[in-house]
Design a protein around this motif. Structure first.
Motif, PDB file in Angstrom:
ATOM      1  N   VAL A 125       0.789  -1.367   0.089  1.00 33.97           N
ATOM      2  CA  VAL A 125       0.092   0.134   0.020  1.00 33.97           C
ATOM      3  C   VAL A 125       0.847   1.280  -0.158  1.00 33.97           C
ATOM      4  N   MET A 126       1.965   1.235   0.831  1.00 34.22           N
ATOM      5  CA  MET A 126       2.836   2.341   0.674  1.00 34.22           C
ATOM      6  C   MET A 126       3.356   2.940  -0.672  1.00 34.22           C
ATOM      7  N   PHE A 127       3.609   1.642  -1.234  1.00 34.55           N
ATOM      8  CA  PHE A 127       4.201   1.761  -2.722  1.00 34.55           C
ATOM      9  C   PHE A 127       2.905   2.427  -3.592  1.00 34.55           C
ATOM     10  N   ILE A 128       1.975   2.052  -3.654  1.00 35.73           N
ATOM     11  CA  ILE A 128       0.828   2.204  -4.486  1.00 35.73           C
ATOM     12  C   ILE A 128       0.439   3.777  -3.948  1.00 35.73           C
ATOM     13  N   GLN A 129       0.263   4.225  -2.686  1.00 38.11           N
ATOM     14  CA  GLN A 129      -0.092   5.481  -2.312  1.00 38.11           C
ATOM     15  C   GLN A 129       0.898   6.621  -2.611  1.00 38.11           C
ATOM     16  N   THR A 132       0.322   7.557  -6.155  1.00 37.54           N
ATOM     17  CA  THR A 132      -1.010   8.246  -6.301  1.00 37.54           C
ATOM     18  C   THR A 132      -1.683   9.098  -5.348  1.00 37.54           C
ATOM     19  N   ASN A 133      -0.790   9.556  -4.183  1.00 39.94           N
ATOM     20  CA  ASN A 133      -1.198  10.223  -3.241  1.00 39.94           C
ATOM     21  C   ASN A 133       0.262  10.847  -2.441  1.00 39.94           C
ATOM     22  N   ARG A 134       0.859  11.303  -3.062  1.00 39.84           N
ATOM     23  CA  ARG A 134       2.455  11.542  -2.437  1.00 39.84           C
ATOM     24  C   ARG A 134       2.206  12.580  -1.545  1.00 39.84           C
ATOM     25  N   GLN A 135       1.335  13.353  -1.434  1.00 39.04           N
ATOM     26  CA  GLN A 135       1.496  14.717  -0.449  1.00 39.04           C
ATOM     27  C   GLN A 135       1.176  14.284   0.927  1.00 39.04           C
ATOM     28  N   VAL A 136       0.630  13.083   1.050  1.00 32.60           N
ATOM     29  CA  VAL A 136       0.460  12.728   2.361  1.00 32.60           C
ATOM     30  C   VAL A 136       1.561  12.203   3.207  1.00 32.60           C
ATOM     31  N   PHE A 137       2.560  12.055   2.401  1.00 32.30           N
ATOM     32  CA  PHE A 137       3.628  11.273   3.058  1.00 32.30           C
ATOM     33  C   PHE A 137       4.585  12.345   3.920  1.00 32.30           C
ATOM     34  N   GLN A 138       5.224  11.832   4.830  1.00 33.71           N
ATOM     35  CA  GLN A 138       6.036  12.573   5.897  1.00 33.71           C
ATOM     36  C   GLN A 138       7.494  12.175   5.867  1.00 33.71           C
TER      37      GLN A 138
END
Length: 264
Positions: A125-129, A132-138
């Motif tokens: 899920v980390m790879f997919i996210q 697809t939703n990179r801005q939520v990563f810290q």
């Protein structure tokens, strides 16, 4: 092989509100993370809620809050767990051993290691996210991709020392980014057989692309490996010899039409 640019493993619990001291608590945290992976995969990060995650984990939301203050802290802990697994994968890779293997066997081992990494639902899920939703990563950023490029470039350098730094960087970058694109497609496909076939396609793709640069000739047979010239102006491989200058071979790029002298 260790990776100093990644967060150290002793920071993996920084997002936890309370550290589980007993095995039961540790198991509950892992269950929450696996449940979060399933919810994020199904709903996406923005739509997911802590209540949904708690329900999926089979625990009360109050129990979840004992360890995680909010959804973001759960996600960040998942990031750190994935980073640890990536670090462990590279550390367990015996570079000296695989460099001497036939090219296909070397690629097969690397692809299998990556496939095993993504059998873990959190890493999947980390790879997919991330794509697809990179801005939520810290914690995870493009640095992880660059580390993969550097790692592969170091392997290619050992297989063919005739390749210069520019060539190594470009070749490794193409391999990593093209593989990541196929991996993303595979991980998003619910069909296990399809995912396995795509993994095999990654292997075939990399072998076909790398063969001109790092054939199975290694060690004393490096002279049999093709040295591929690259235009320093436009990075084209469409090069032809163009006489000599002061005893050095000159080349002409067929694409940008610029000339250059072979570097030593």
């Amino acid at each position: 092989m260790t990776n100093d640019s990644y967060l150290s493993t002793n920071k993996s619990t920084d997002s936890l509100r309370r550290q589980p001291s007993q095995k039961r608590g540790q198991e509950r945290v892992e269950k929450i993370l696996e449940a979060a992976a399933a919810v994020f995969d199904e709903m996406g990060y923005e739509a997911a809620t802590t209540h949904q995650i708690a329900s999926k984990a089979g625990t009360a939301v109050g129990s979840l809050y004992q360890f995680f203050p909010d959804k973001a802290s759960i996600f960040n802990t998942m990031e750190l767990r994935h980073t640890e697994r990536v670090k462990a994968m590279w550390a367990q890779t015996d570079v000296e051993a695989i460099v001497s293997l036939p090219l296909r066997q070397m690629i097969d081992l690397l692809v299998k290691a990556i496939s095993q990494l993504f059998e873990n639902p959190v890493s999947r899920v980390m790879f997919i996210q991330f794509y697809t939703n990179r801005q939520v990563f810290q914690s995870i950023d493009e640095g992880m991709t660059q580390e993969a490029i550097n790692f592969l470039a170091s392997i290619l350098k050992q297989r063919n020392p005739l390749l210069n730094d520019l060539q190594l960087s470009l070749i490794a970058e193409v391999c990593v980014h093209s593989s990541n694109a196929v991996i993303l497609s595979a991980l998003r496909n619910p069909d296990l057989q399809r995912r396995q076939l795509l993994a095999k396609e990654i292997e075939d793709l990399l072998v076909a692309y790398l063969e001109p640069y790092v054939r199975d000739a290694v060690g004393d047979n490096l002279n049999n490996v093709m040295k591929v010239m690259i235009c320093p102006h436009c990075y084209s491989k469409q090069i032809s010899k163009n006489g000599q200058r002061r005893g050095k071979q000159c080349y002409l790029c067929k694409d940008c039409r610029k000339q250059f002298v072979k570097s030593s």
